[in-house]
Structure formats: C-alpha cells, structure tokens
Design a protein around this motif. Structure first.
Motif, PDB file in Angstrom:
ATOM      1  N   VAL A  53       4.441 -34.742  28.981  1.00  0.00           N
ATOM      2  CA  VAL A  53       4.030 -34.987  27.596  1.00  0.00           C
ATOM      3  C   VAL A  53       5.295 -35.094  26.766  1.00  0.00           C
ATOM      4  O   VAL A  53       6.125 -34.179  26.793  1.00  0.00           O
ATOM      5  N   PHE A  54       5.459 -36.204  26.037  1.00  0.00           N
ATOM      6  CA  PHE A  54       6.712 -36.334  25.285  1.00  0.00           C
ATOM      7  C   PHE A  54       6.584 -37.359  24.177  1.00  0.00           C
ATOM      8  O   PHE A  54       5.672 -38.185  24.158  1.00  0.00           O
ATOM      9  N   ASP A  55       7.542 -37.302  23.253  1.00  0.00           N
ATOM     10  CA  ASP A  55       7.753 -38.361  22.268  1.00  0.00           C
ATOM     11  C   ASP A  55       9.064 -39.062  22.571  1.00  0.00           C
ATOM     12  O   ASP A  55      10.014 -38.436  23.059  1.00  0.00           O
ATOM     13  N   LEU A  56       9.110 -40.351  22.264  1.00  0.00           N
ATOM     14  CA  LEU A  56      10.367 -41.088  22.297  1.00  0.00           C
ATOM     15  C   LEU A  56      10.919 -41.191  20.875  1.00  0.00           C
ATOM     16  O   LEU A  56      10.173 -41.055  19.903  1.00  0.00           O
ATOM     17  N   PRO A  57      12.209 -41.423  20.739  1.00  0.00           N
ATOM     18  CA  PRO A  57      12.815 -41.451  19.407  1.00  0.00           C
ATOM     19  C   PRO A  57      12.315 -42.615  18.557  1.00  0.00           C
ATOM     20  O   PRO A  57      12.057 -43.705  19.077  1.00  0.00           O
ATOM     21  N   GLY A  58      12.199 -42.358  17.272  1.00  0.00           N
ATOM     22  CA  GLY A  58      11.980 -43.425  16.311  1.00  0.00           C
ATOM     23  C   GLY A  58      10.634 -44.092  16.396  1.00  0.00           C
ATOM     24  O   GLY A  58      10.455 -45.208  15.926  1.00  0.00           O
ATOM     25  N   ASN A  59       9.671 -43.436  17.013  1.00  0.00           N
ATOM     26  CA  ASN A  59       8.348 -44.053  17.121  1.00  0.00           C
ATOM     27  C   ASN A  59       7.434 -43.532  16.017  1.00  0.00           C
ATOM     28  O   ASN A  59       7.401 -42.332  15.750  1.00  0.00           O
ATOM     29  N   PRO A  60       6.683 -44.424  15.399  1.00  0.00           N
ATOM     30  CA  PRO A  60       5.875 -44.004  14.243  1.00  0.00           C
ATOM     31  C   PRO A  60       4.631 -43.185  14.593  1.00  0.00           C
ATOM     32  O   PRO A  60       4.014 -42.629  13.682  1.00  0.00           O
ATOM     33  N   VAL A  61       4.255 -43.111  15.880  1.00  0.00           N
ATOM     34  CA  VAL A  61       3.139 -42.248  16.261  1.00  0.00           C
ATOM     35  C   VAL A  61       3.738 -40.915  16.727  1.00  0.00           C
ATOM     36  O   VAL A  61       4.287 -40.810  17.822  1.00  0.00           O
ATOM     37  N   ILE A  62       3.628 -39.906  15.883  1.00  0.00           N
ATOM     38  CA  ILE A  62       4.214 -38.600  16.206  1.00  0.00           C
ATOM     39  C   ILE A  62       3.203 -37.840  17.070  1.00  0.00           C
ATOM     40  O   ILE A  62       2.103 -37.529  16.627  1.00  0.00           O
ATOM     41  N   GLY A  63       3.613 -37.543  18.304  1.00  0.00           N
ATOM     42  CA  GLY A  63       2.687 -36.888  19.226  1.00  0.00           C
ATOM     43  C   GLY A  63       2.244 -35.519  18.733  1.00  0.00           C
ATOM     44  O   GLY A  63       3.021 -34.780  18.131  1.00  0.00           O
ATOM     45  N   ARG A  64       0.978 -35.148  19.047  1.00  0.00           N
ATOM     46  CA  ARG A  64       0.476 -33.839  18.628  1.00  0.00           C
ATOM     47  C   ARG A  64      -0.826 -33.538  19.374  1.00  0.00           C
ATOM     48  O   ARG A  64      -1.522 -34.431  19.836  1.00  0.00           O
ATOM     49  N   ALA A 106      13.788 -35.257  40.252  1.00  0.00           N
ATOM     50  CA  ALA A 106      12.688 -35.056  41.192  1.00  0.00           C
ATOM     51  C   ALA A 106      12.348 -33.568  41.247  1.00  0.00           C
ATOM     52  O   ALA A 106      13.200 -32.713  40.994  1.00  0.00           O
ATOM     53  N   GLY A 107      11.115 -33.274  41.582  1.00  0.00           N
ATOM     54  CA  GLY A 107      10.713 -31.873  41.685  1.00  0.00           C
ATOM     55  C   GLY A 107      10.227 -31.282  40.376  1.00  0.00           C
ATOM     56  O   GLY A 107      10.099 -30.062  40.267  1.00  0.00           O
ATOM     57  N   THR A 108       9.974 -32.132  39.384  1.00  0.00           N
ATOM     58  CA  THR A 108       9.498 -31.653  38.089  1.00  0.00           C
ATOM     59  C   THR A 108       7.972 -31.693  38.061  1.00  0.00           C
ATOM     60  O   THR A 108       7.372 -32.751  38.256  1.00  0.00           O
ATOM     61  N   GLY A 109       7.339 -30.563  37.824  1.00  0.00           N
ATOM     62  CA  GLY A 109       5.887 -30.560  37.706  1.00  0.00           C
ATOM     63  C   GLY A 109       5.456 -31.136  36.381  1.00  0.00           C
ATOM     64  O   GLY A 109       4.798 -32.179  36.316  1.00  0.00           O
ATOM     65  N   THR A 110       5.831 -30.464  35.307  1.00  0.00           N
ATOM     66  CA  THR A 110       5.490 -30.892  33.949  1.00  0.00           C
ATOM     67  C   THR A 110       6.678 -30.641  33.048  1.00  0.00           C
ATOM     68  O   THR A 110       7.345 -29.616  33.170  1.00  0.00           O
ATOM     69  N   PHE A 111       6.985 -31.613  32.167  1.00  0.00           N
ATOM     70  CA  PHE A 111       7.817 -31.248  31.028  1.00  0.00           C
ATOM     71  C   PHE A 111       7.113 -31.716  29.761  1.00  0.00           C
ATOM     72  O   PHE A 111       6.334 -32.655  29.775  1.00  0.00           O
ATOM     73  N   THR A 112       7.377 -30.966  28.725  1.00  0.00           N
ATOM     74  CA  THR A 112       6.920 -31.399  27.417  1.00  0.00           C
ATOM     75  C   THR A 112       8.158 -31.465  26.546  1.00  0.00           C
ATOM     76  O   THR A 112       8.964 -30.530  26.506  1.00  0.00           O
ATOM     77  N   MET A 113       8.359 -32.627  25.927  1.00  0.00           N
ATOM     78  CA  MET A 113       9.631 -32.885  25.255  1.00  0.00           C
ATOM     79  C   MET A 113       9.377 -33.578  23.919  1.00  0.00           C
ATOM     80  O   MET A 113       8.588 -34.516  23.848  1.00  0.00           O
ATOM     81  N   SER A 129       7.730 -32.530  21.547  1.00  0.00           N
ATOM     82  CA  SER A 129       6.268 -32.424  21.443  1.00  0.00           C
ATOM     83  C   SER A 129       5.916 -31.265  20.531  1.00  0.00           C
ATOM     84  O   SER A 129       6.679 -30.320  20.368  1.00  0.00           O
ATOM     85  N   ARG A 130       4.724 -31.328  20.006  1.00  0.00           N
ATOM     86  CA  ARG A 130       4.227 -30.203  19.218  1.00  0.00           C
ATOM     87  C   ARG A 130       2.731 -30.067  19.431  1.00  0.00           C
ATOM     88  O   ARG A 130       2.033 -31.027  19.696  1.00  0.00           O
ATOM     89  N   ARG A 131       2.300 -28.813  19.370  1.00  0.00           N
ATOM     90  CA  ARG A 131       0.886 -28.494  19.560  1.00  0.00           C
ATOM     91  C   ARG A 131       0.398 -28.975  20.937  1.00  0.00           C
ATOM     92  O   ARG A 131      -0.458 -29.852  21.055  1.00  0.00           O
ATOM     93  N   VAL A 132       0.999 -28.406  21.967  1.00  0.00           N
ATOM     94  CA  VAL A 132       0.637 -28.710  23.348  1.00  0.00           C
ATOM     95  C   VAL A 132       0.195 -27.410  24.019  1.00  0.00           C
ATOM     96  O   VAL A 132       0.894 -26.403  23.930  1.00  0.00           O
ATOM     97  N   VAL A 133      -0.965 -27.426  24.667  1.00  0.00           N
ATOM     98  CA  VAL A 133      -1.438 -26.281  25.430  1.00  0.00           C
ATOM     99  C   VAL A 133      -1.530 -26.679  26.899  1.00  0.00           C
ATOM    100  O   VAL A 133      -2.136 -27.699  27.234  1.00  0.00           O
ATOM    101  N   ILE A 134      -0.885 -25.876  27.750  1.00  0.00           N
ATOM    102  CA  ILE A 134      -0.865 -26.150  29.194  1.00  0.00           C
ATOM    103  C   ILE A 134      -1.501 -24.938  29.857  1.00  0.00           C
ATOM    104  O   ILE A 134      -0.916 -23.855  29.896  1.00  0.00           O
ATOM    105  N   THR A 135      -2.712 -25.108  30.384  1.00  0.00           N
ATOM    106  CA  THR A 135      -3.435 -23.940  30.879  1.00  0.00           C
ATOM    107  C   THR A 135      -4.366 -24.291  32.032  1.00  0.00           C
ATOM    108  O   THR A 135      -4.862 -25.415  32.133  1.00  0.00           O
TER     109      THR A 135
END
Lengths: 496, 377
Positions: free
Chosen positions: A266-277, A305-312, A314-320
């Motif tokens: 889960v992530f945002d890229l720079p300068g994009n007008p859709v702010i992830g949430r 390699a070997g990455t399960g999940t990253f959130t970058m 990002s805001r308001r993310v629940v991983i459960t």
C-alpha cells in the motif's frame, strides 16, 4: 498483408434484441474447442464461482456455458470461438447497455480489445482458461483489454501475453472485474507486460476471484482509485503481487499473495493528486514472496525480494488478521515516502488539483497545497507470522538499498516481523521507551510471533556500518507504539 | 475490414437490419454531410469525397487539401489532409493555439500512404488508410477506412487493421514497419480531451499556428489561412503577421540539428513534442492526467514537462532511468529513452510508432542537452 479480414459485419448484432437466434442458442456447441467443465484438470485458477451477479439472480448456468440469456444487458452479441475481427468490430460499434459474450476457445488477437464512449458494457467469457484472449502475435504496443467506460463488467476469461498491461481500465466508474486471469507464459521475464489487472482512476471498483501472474511490475494494481473492494484474488509470480496505490477507501481481503518479489503493498507515489487513505488489509495470506526482482525499471525495481507488505507514504491503513509466512526480508515494513524520494517538494500537490475530501487528514501543508510523503495512522495487529525474516535481499546495494541495509543491520539474526523506519519521529532512543516518540501514530499489536523495530533509518544511513544496537527493539507491548488504533472508513460501491 | 460489396452479399440474411443502419448508412447513400452538395468521385467510397489516380488524390469539388507546419510522425507514412465544410458555413478565428470550432457536418480526411522508397516520396505510392472525422450533433465521429492493395477503393474498417509494410528507409536500408490502422476506439486515444468533465473528441491539427504556412492549390503558393478566408470558411482572420506560426518542418529539412541556434532548437523541439505527444500528454487528456507529464506548448513549468520528475507508471518504459528529463543528459532521460527504443512495451508514443523517428529523437536529445540544471542525485 492486411490481417483484418471480416466475413460479415452483421454477426455483430446477431443477438441484439433477438436472443433466440441460432448464433446465441447454439453457442459453445459449435466451436472447435468446446468449453467443458473439466473437473480433474482444473487448477485452482478455475475454481472460482461462475459469475452470477449480472444474470439478475439467475445463477443456473448450465454446462452449455454462458450465453446472452445469462447477461442482463439490453443488447447482446455472442462471438463464436476465434472470430477475432468479429470481436473487434463488435467492440468498436457498441451501443450503451450491451454485452459481448465470448465463446470458449483461444482467440489470436492482432490488436487490443478496446471499449470507449459507451456506458453499461459487459464482456464475459466461459471462464478463465476456457476463453483465452491470446495477444502473443500482437506487433504493436497496446494493452490487452483497454477500457474507458462507466458501468463496465468483465468476467470469466484469460488475457494472455499482452504487450503492455493485460487489463487496463482508466478514468471510469462502477467497474466489476471478476474471474479474470491475467498472465504471461514466461516466469521471471522482464519483457512481460507491466500490469496484470489495472484499474486506474476508477471510482468504485470490485475485483474478485481473479488471478494475476508473471507481470513484470504488479499483478493486481489498484491505482488512483476511490472506493475499491479487492477480495479473493490470487497474485503469484509477479514483481509486486497486489498494489494499492494512491487509493482512497480500499477493502482488501481474502486474497492469496504468494511467490512474488513483494506481496501486498500500500503506497502513494509523489505528486499525485489522489492522496491515499483508509485502506483495510485483512484476512489475506501473504507468503513465500521471495522471487528475485525482475522488473525492468521504475520504483518497483527498488523493492527487495522477501517483502510481505510495506505501506509507504500512506495514512489510515489497518493491517489485521493476515497470515504472513516465509517472507525472507520482512513481513511488514512501515515507511515514509522520503525513503524513495527524499525531496519533499516532489510530494507537493496544489489544493485545487486534490481529488476527494482530505480535510480530516493531518498532512503537512502550506496555504496552497499539501505534501503526502508522511506515513501516519497505521495499525498493525492480529496477524500471524511464521518463518519470515531469515535472509534479507542483499542482491544490489544500488538498486535495492533498503534490503541491503536490513541485511547488514541484522546479520545472522532473524529480522523483526514489523519494521518502522521512524522517519519524521521527533525522538528516538535505542532502549528507553520514554525517549521514543510516536508522532505518526504507528500502532502495533502485541500478538504471538510479532517483534517490532523502530529503525531510525536516517541515523543508520550515517553510520559506517549500521549498528543493530542503535535500533529501538522493545519487548511487547512496544511502548509507545502500543496505541489503540482506529476504524477505517469502508468503501462504498453504491453509485452516487 | 468490411468490403462494401459484402453489404449486398449479406442482404437477405436475417439479423442484418440493425447493422446496416448503424454501420453503413452514410457510406451507402453517398451524401457528404449536412447540406453539402459535392459531386461524388466516380466509383470510389469514402462518401464520394476522395479518390486516388495512382499519383495523387482526387478530391470532389469543394474539398480543400491542406498541410500542417509540423506534422505528427506516424512510422514514416506520408500524409495528405483535406477539409470540407457544408455549403454556406464558416468558422471563426479564435486564437492560434486552439483547434478551430468547425460547423456541424464538417469533414476532415487524413490519408496515409507509403512510397516504395522513403527517399523518393513522389514515386511508387500506395495508399494504406484514410481516417474520416465528421462533426455530428454529439461531437466528432472518427472512422478508419482501409484501402485495398491496388489503392483503388477503400472500405470502412471499424476494427482497423494491421500490416507489415516494407520500404526502403531514408538510409537506403530496408525498413520493416508494423503498421497499425487504429480501430475506431483507438482513434479516440489521440483525439479525446476532457473538457468541463465531458469527454470530447477533437481534431489535432487544424489550429491556426499549424495552418499558418503556404500551400499550392495549383495556381502558385498561397497562405492556407488566407485561402480559407477567401473561400469564406474562416472569418475574422487577423493580419498574418499577428498569427503565431509553428516551426515549419520543411524549412528545417536538410538542416542538421547541431546547426540549429538555441532559440530555433527550443521552438522546434517544443513544437515536435506538442504535435507528437501532447494530444495525450496534456492536462485535459486521460493519459496526461494519469502520468502527470504535460508536453503541450502551453505548459511552461519544468517539472510538468518532466524535468526531474519521476514517472507515474512507466513500467518497463523507464529503461532503468529515474527521471523523465535530466537536464543536459539525454541518455539519462526517460522521455528520450522511450522515443529512442524500439522495444515493444517501452516505446512512446503508444500508437503510430513501431520504428524510431531518427530526426525527432535527435532533435529532442539536443533540446534536453541544452536544458540547464540538475536533479540532485
């Protein structure tokens, strides 16, 4: 020579308002490659429930396969097996509220299947592996299925060997992608298409029971969308399995994400007008994501390699409730956007360009706009962890510095299951909880198998040799990261 | 494609009524649009507007051919353009940079043809396709028509066509082109803007700045804008000196890129990017918005032009590079890489280019190399 011979255009509208014609009723029986419900040979990719929602509750699909009778659109055309130009002509001459039903068999495509300028379209095949759109002979740089259309549903087919993205749906609303397979023949091939299933700038999208494999970027890529439900899909053999990028209100559950370079991110890229949430990642299986990175370039080539999940970023993310197993670098990493782009100005968007209401988000801002590099309000809890963190991806210091850093830092030690880069924290101390801040409100549950590390990456990067003793690795309950968490706002797929 | 004859071949079969009316009605009637009264060219399709005599196009009365100052590159195809307004109608001059607002029923014809040898562009010509844009009540309608192998007739081809075409290239070597006649929906990809939240199909070329150049209609060269004004088609044309003029590609023919002064280079490169890229890469087109890369003439902010900007979703198209443009370093710039590469899945533009446009690549490389600054990495 021109490869677009079309015997007769009139087949296109054969079913239009006339559902009892020979073409529609004989359907699959006429084909040289009849569709059958082959039990033993079925892989799990064909186990998914036959599409039913479009049939107005009539889920009684018989062994004769899907016909126009099964689709609730005003107009319908049944295209016989392999009639590629008939399919393309139909797609180019659609009226609103129409369906294209594809026979079983393999279709040697010479161009993209495109949908434009119409509303209320269903494209439905006889099931993944049964109806196969094969783009391997396409000599031009096109996507496989390429759509800009509201109220578009695609179901029950395989998209094979697309030159670019297998399925791209852009700037549309009310989209359903169900039982679709996107794949390329060769594993680990950087010349494979970039994205498997790719809704971008879509409002309200449901993706379920799909399979995406061998994409040289992301298998399933929900980009710049608002209101997305992504459930019960499978992503394997891709660089990134399942990506939620710059997306608002996502519910991501029941997916199997395995054997990719990175699993579910889960992530945002720079300068994009859709702010992830507000992204809820729950009850997924994210395992064995250790495939060597084979991306030809871009940000995704930087993922260890070997990455399960990253959130970058990002805001308001629940991983459960997820099952993490055997991801060799780390199960979960919580990262600032500054990890990939250190210049904050690149993360700036002027207010007038912003998509959606973000007034309740605590973003860094000035009077004219906002910065979205910050990661905040992430709640990681109730996941199971086993067998991960055994060997970080140290294949390239220049391309994947984060994997290299983790590898050097931990040495032979098992890597903690939840890693936080600590970027943006006002205080950090290797041992004293009271001297660690939690300004970004990162909450980590005290569950079996969880270990947590606040890395203070900025400090690590100044050290000649990253020293594990400078990392804050608290015992449970990980104070001050033992906060209570919050509820994400769920996506709403009801059209406005 | 759909040979017109098949319309008759299929007559009498059931289930044919709908498709005849939806797909071929205008083709069969020979009418040329609202109120126009042109003489059809004998024996030819395309609404009787256009024929080919083996050397050049023959146009019906009233059809006006024209050329653009900086043409769009399409796999080295030659292009011939023509315009037809319904009788008694006109359009107003509204500025140099906006596409003219044409009257209802206007038709634009754009034909693509290849010589056997690109070094001899007048000889051994073969017509491949003609695209017809018609302004209807609900906007511009785009239709692909594909010519037969003898260039004697064309047929409406909603699903387009693909063809491998071999010619002798400008360097004298054989050049194989994977030519794509866009399917109807693909026409939209280059012609659609989102204006006030409505998707709108617009032509690309007919702007004053691109038409402001000479054309010989048979009686010596005249300025195209003045010619349209004389016909009564264009009203309110200011003094020509006041109308901006795009770089005339003809004036640069044979001039080495290295010989261009900085000002000419900047204008030529920006005009090249404008006509070749900005139909997608502008703030009002879907792909422009998704990529946040804007290459239209009106964009001036370096970041929006790609300077030190990371790509949104370029996939393999980055060539392992980081930024769209690195000032002074064309080989480090994704923009240049995607114009230069011939790897499927990495090239730009998406449509209309299966081979490299050597001149355009050289031009943009020189322009990038002349930009000042660095990207801090």
């Amino acid at each position: 020579m021109i490869r677009a011979a079309l015997p007769c255009i009139f087949l296109l509208v054969a079913c239009s308002g006339d559902k009892d014609t020979d073409d529609t009723s004989s359907g699959a029986d006429d084909t040289s490659e009849p569709t059958t419900d082959s039990g033993p040979d079925d892989t799990e990719s064909t186990d998914s429930t036959p599409p039913t929602d479009d049939t107005g509750g009539d889920s009684g699909t018989t062994s004769d396969g899907i016909t126009c009778d099964d689709v609730a659109r005003a107009n319908c055309v049944f295209i016989k097996a392999g009639d590629t130009s008939g399919l393309l002509d139909a797609a180019n001459l659609l009226d609103d509220d129409s369906a294209i039903v594809l026979d079983g068999g393999t279709w040697a495509m010479n161009n993209a299947l495109t949908i434009r300028s119409v509303t209320g379209i269903t494209v439905i095949g006889q099931g993944m592996g049964e109806t196969v759109l094969d783009f391997s002979e396409v000599a031009n740089q096109v996507n496989g299925v390429d759509v800009i259309a509201d109220d578009f549903h695609i179901e029950g087919l395989t998209i094979l060997e697309a030159p670019k993205d297998a399925l791209r749906i852009e700037d549309s609303s009310d989209i359903v992608i169900r039982g679709v397979e996107a794949t390329w023949v060769n594993e680990d091939d950087s010349s494979n298409g970039a994205y498997g299933l790719y809704p971008v700038r879509v409002q309200r999208v449901l993706m379920e029971d799909n399979v995406a494999s061998n994409a040289s970027d992301a298998g399933i890529y929900v980009g710049q969308c608002q209101h997305a439900i992504v459930r019960n899909n499978t992503a394997r053999g891709n660089v990134a399995g399942l990506e939620i990028e710059n997306t608002q209100f996502g519910d991501v559950y029941g997916n199997l994400v395995e054997d990719n370079t990175a699993g579910l991110v889960v992530f945002d890229l720079p300068g994009n007008p859709v702010i992830g949430r507000d992204v809820h990642v729950h009850d997924n299986v994210i395992q064995d994501n250790n495939r060597a990175n084979f991306a030809p370039g871009g940000v995704v080539a930087e993922v260890p390699a070997g990455t399960g999940t990253f959130t970058m970023a990002s805001r308001r993310v629940v991983i459960t409730g997820n099952t993490y197993a055997n991801n060799n670098t780390a199960d979960i990493a919580v990262l600032s956007g500054l990890v990939i782009e250190e210049d904050p100005s690149q993360w700036y968007t002027v207010t007038e360009d912003i998509v959606g209401d973000i007034t309740d988000l605590e973003l860094f801002a000035d009077e004219d706009g906002v910065y979205n590099f910050r990661t905040s309000d992430v709640w990681v809890h109730g996941n199971s962890h086993s067998g991960s963190g055994t060997s970080a991806d140290m294949s390239s210091f220049t391309e994947r510095p984060f994997g290299f850093l983790i590898g050097v830092l931990y040495g032979a030690e098992t890597i903690d299951t939840v890693l936080y880069d600590s970027i943006g924290e006002s205080a950090h101390h290797p041992t004293d909880p009271a001297q660690n801040s939690n300004d970004n409100r990162i909450c980590v549950g005290d569950d079996d198998g969880v270990s947590f590390a606040s890395l203070n990456v900025e400090e690590l990067l100044t050290q000649p040799l990253p020293d594990i003793d400078t990392v804050y690795r608290p015992e449970a309950p990980f104070t001050p990261f033992d906060c209570a968490g919050f509820e994400v706002i769920a996506p709403d797929l009801e059209a406005e | 494609m759909i040979p017109l004859l098949l319309m008759f071949a299929c007559e009498g079969e059931k289930q044919t009524t709908d498709s005849e009316t939806t797909t071929t009605d205008s083709a069969t009637t020979g009418e040329t649009g609202d109120g126009t009264d042109t003489a059809p060219v004998d024996g030819l399709a395309l609404y009787g507007l256009l024929g080919w005599d083996g050397l050049d196009f023959t146009y019906a009365d009233g059809v006006v051919p024209y050329e653009l100052a900086t043409p769009l590159f399409s796999d080295y195809a030659l292009k011939k353009r023509a315009l037809l307004l319904p009788e008694g109608t006109s359009f107003a001059y509204t500025g140099a940079d906006e596409v003219f607002e044409m009257p209802l029923g206007t038709r634009i014809l754009k034909s693509f043809l290849y010589p056997a040898d690109l070094r001899a562009p007048e000889e051994n010509l073969r017509v491949v396709e003609t695209r017809v844009l018609t302004l209807e009540e609900d906007g511009w309608e785009a239709e692909p028509w594909v010519w037969n192998a003898d260039s004697t007739d064309a047929s409406f081809a909603p699903s387009g066509a693909t063809e491998e075409i071999e010619v002798i290239g400008l360097d004298g070597e054989p050049l194989v082109i994977q030519y794509l006649v866009p399917q109807k929906n693909q026409c939209i990809d280059c012609h659609e803007l989102v204006i006030e939240e409505e998707r709108t199909i617009v032509p690309i070329g007919p702007k004053a700045r691109h038409l402001n150049r000479g054309y010989d209609h048979g009686a010596g060269e005249v300025n195209q804008l003045e010619h349209l004004a004389e016909l009564g088609w264009l009203t309110g044309l200011p003094e020509l000196a006041e109308v901006p003029r795009a770089t005339d590609a003809r004036a640069l023919e044979g001039v080495a890129v290295s010989a261009l002064d900085a000002e000419t280079l900047d204008a030529a490169a920006r005009d090249y990017l404008d006509i070749n890229c900005a139909h997608c890469h502008n703030p009002r087109a879907s792909e422009g918005v998704s990529s946040q890369l804007f290459l239209d003439r009106a964009t001036t902010e370096p970041f929006d032009l790609g300077v030190c900007k990371r790509p949104g979703s370029a996939g393999g198209g980055t060539g392992g590079l980081t930024f769209d443009i690195v000032p002074g370093e064309h080989t480090q710039s994704i923009l240049w890489y995607r114009m230069d590469t011939e790897v499927l899945g990495e090239m730009m533009p998406d449509l209309g280019r299966s081979v490299r446009h050597d001149y355009g690549v050289e031009l943009v490389a020189a322009w990038i190399n002349g930009l000042e600054g660095s990207c801090g990495e």
